[in-house]
Enzyme design. Structure first.
Site, PDB file in Angstrom:
ATOM      1  N   GLU B 273       0.835  -1.204   0.000  1.00 36.74           N
ATOM      2  CA  GLU B 273       0.000   0.000   0.000  1.00 36.74           C
ATOM      3  C   GLU B 273       0.865   1.247   0.000  1.00 36.74           C
ATOM      4  O   GLU B 273       0.570   2.229  -0.658  1.00 36.74           O
ATOM      5  CB  GLU B 273      -0.930   0.014   1.232  1.00 36.74           C
ATOM      6  N   HIS B 372       4.241   6.794   9.872  1.00 34.28           N
ATOM      7  CA  HIS B 372       5.421   6.784   8.997  1.00 34.28           C
ATOM      8  C   HIS B 372       6.717   7.176   9.712  1.00 34.28           C
ATOM      9  O   HIS B 372       7.659   7.627   9.067  1.00 34.28           O
ATOM     10  CB  HIS B 372       5.219   7.699   7.778  1.00 34.28           C
TER      11      HIS B 372
END
Lengths: 420, 420
Positions: B273, B372
């Site tokens: 993804e 992230h």
């Protein structure tokens, strides 16, 4: 000038910067007082779990650690909670740590504040030699802190004579939890880490000093201080840029007041608090002749949080006077008055001379989230709480410097240093 | 297996692990469906302010970035707030960025949640080529996130054809503030950074699939999904280990219920993804023949926070039915019903086929503190909110899979992908 570990480029730049700042603010007798320092340097570091599966570890060498071989150090990890637990383990199983990396995984209690820190920090200071004495080849500690960021907390450690010096690093708190979860699965956990760090030739740093002269007894001195050096992972904004700011601005406010206090207020920005305390020790020895005229010494070294009050240590007869002075902080809601302690690490060498010592007590509930990490940066400083703490310091220092009669010295029997 | 960027060792290990897990939980038709992926790898990175004084920068290459020369890239820094501001600057002063590092310093709005993210993320995606077109030699962006930790947020970027590829990295939010403060002083700020990263040969990853067969119309399918890959700085616990957990456990609960729904519930743990969407695209193309029998597709990819409701996209006639289904979440206080969107990145390729798409909306107020970054680790997952979100997903999926009549497809006119 960013990070300012003793002997580093930042530390060399900080002294002249501090001197120029104090001069520009109107302090007098501004000077750099040389401080010989031991130098330790971090160059690079890395680590990873090797088995049961590869996973990078966020870690940082402890200050004072020897480096590893260039290719790193790899061994199985043995977890213990504390220095005491290590002793118990080794007594039961003398070879349990031989050839291994000992992992001290003691949690710090957030609600304990400075006491929570004090309870864990001996592991950082003494863990390496205790583990090496049991045959360990390296040491990892759970970071001494209260956050959950992948940012390790460094800090000073030392080696005992007669025990092999093994490399020692702190892993971040989430990494400590990961290691512990992996170890709990029961299969061997292997770690490799590489530290490029070590001692360097001695250097000369400096305490930065400036004064607001007293109106009646200018030879009597009240010290108000912070420390100018910092650890090397962050920029030392809360530890102890904030404390330096509090000390400087409190003294500046006093100097700018319509009526100066009776005694001289002396700002001291100490060198090398973090890994040697050479600044504090050198001040005490260089000023020994003058110490009988030191009416008190204050230090701010607990971050930029709001003041909740003060700690004091002086002769018992001082209690009533101190209580009266402390009431000045009521409008700031800083009502705590704690007897004992040594004011702060840098002024603690004055303890044995009996100089009355004061510490600014501050809200440190978030302090150990950032302390000694890369996260100790200016964005963590709240201007409002810093101002409040500065106001508290200014009031306390003014009042003590203006007392008609000096506070009684700390009694002989209480002049032994206790670790705070 | 830790971090799982497409094509990495962790990614290779994750597929078989997922397959074994689904088998052990009693799913049927468990399989790995191959997904060809582009591979990008981060090896090492570092950066520092060179002038006005040395200061390390916490930074991370953006995914897809080219590396710098080995010795790094050093240039003066020019700050702009946005892609639009860059255009304005270059129009006024065509050489303003030539030979320089462009620093995009746009703050993300915490209160905006996913919209706050969407507003800033085009800078990450397109900033490098827009700056290179203006003559820049490198790009730094303020991390797209809401925290104040010295941990940079990586994420995908791309290069435009016909424009030089320049290295691009994200600096942590405190480092962005530092750079901005230094630049505001008016003297040139120089930065050096080194990125060792780049494209690697293509590889084959896998979507992990398993099913709970429907009791009446087993050939009709409701997909419930998360993505198994992750960025490489943390371990992908919230992005999207949590979503995979929600999808798997919701489907397992449905399989364990006394009465299975009419249609088959298919768990899909998508590959890639984060930097390619190859898993979602490959699923759509590999299953194209079967898509007319896809009654709906759900994705959980917003962390481990509590569900506040759902988003849906289907024919307008579905509104009443969806409203009724959404009322199932009232005991969970997850009452938000939002029309529109594409359910989630991995199921968004089903949009053009008209498959009704659902997203689990979750409290993401802390999500972008960790997203992230190296901080995306298991300690950030709250079991209680994860359980609540799982319950919400289970109820929604069951209800849609059990509808007597399938939901109307998304109308042709609404089948164009919008960036979420």
């Amino acid at each position: 000038m960013g990070r300012r570990l003793a002997g580093s480029a930042g530390d060399r730049a900080a002294g002249p910067w501090g001197k120029a700042l104090l001069e520009s603010l109107g302090f007098v007798n501004v000077r750099l007082e040389p401080v010989p320092v031991k130098v330790w340097e971090r160059v690079a570091e890395s680590g990873k779990v090797v088995a049961p599966y590869p996973q990078p570890l966020a870690l940082a060498a402890l200050g004072g650690s020897v480096g590893t071989p260039k290719e790193g150090l790899e061994a199985e990890v043995v977890e213990v909670e504390s220095l005491e637990a290590l002793e118990v383990l080794v007594k039961a199983s003398p070879d349990a740590c031989r050839g291994k990396i000992v992992f001290f995984n003691r949690k710090m209690d957030r609600d304990g504040g400075m006491n929570g820190y004090g309870a864990v920090v001996p592991i950082r200071g003494r863990g390496a030699s205790r583990a090496a004495a049991a045959g360990a080849v390296g040491v990892l500690i759970r970071s001494v802190g209260t956050d959950s960021n992948r940012l390790p907390h460094t800090g000073a450690m030392g080696y005992e004579a007669g025990v092999p010096k093994v490399p020692a690093a702190a892993v971040s708190i989430p990494d400590a939890d990961l290691l512990s979860r992996l170890i709990a699965r029961g299969k061997p956990v292997r770690v490799r880490f590489t530290l490029d760090c070590g001692d360097r030739p001695d250097a000369v740093s400096a305490n930065v000093v400036g004064e607001v002269r007293g109106r009646e007894r200018p030879d009597e001195v009240v010290v108000v201080s912070g420390h100018l050096d910092s650890w090397d992972l962050g920029t030392g904004a809360i530890d102890d840029g904030a404390g330096c700011g509090i000390a400087i601005e409190a003294a500046r406010l006093i100097g700018a007041s319509p009526r100066r206090p009776r005694r001289t207020v002396r700002v001291v920005l100490f060198a090398n608090e973090e890994n040697g305390l050479a600044g504090g020790r050198t001040y005490a020895s260089a000023h020994e002749v003058e110490l009988p005229r030191h009416a008190a010494a204050f230090e701010a070294d607990s971050g930029a949080g709001a003041s909740t009050g003060c700690s004091w240590n002086a002769g018992p007869d001082a209690a009533a006077v101190v209580a009266e002075i402390a009431r000045l902080l009521e409008p700031l809601k800083a009502t705590l008055v704690r007897n004992g302690g040594a004011g702060g690490a840098d002024v603690s060498p004055l303890l044995k001379f009996g100089v009355p010592l004061f510490g600014l007590v501050q809200d440190s509930s978030a302090y150990f989230d950032f302390h000694h990490t890369a996260n100790d940066t200016l964005d963590k400083v709240d201007r409002k709480t810093l101002d409040q703490a500065t106001a508290a310091m200014a009031a306390l220092v003014y009042a003590v410097a203006d007392l008609p009669e000096a506070l009684p010295l700390i009694p002989e029997a209480q002049r032994t240093r206790r670790r705070e």
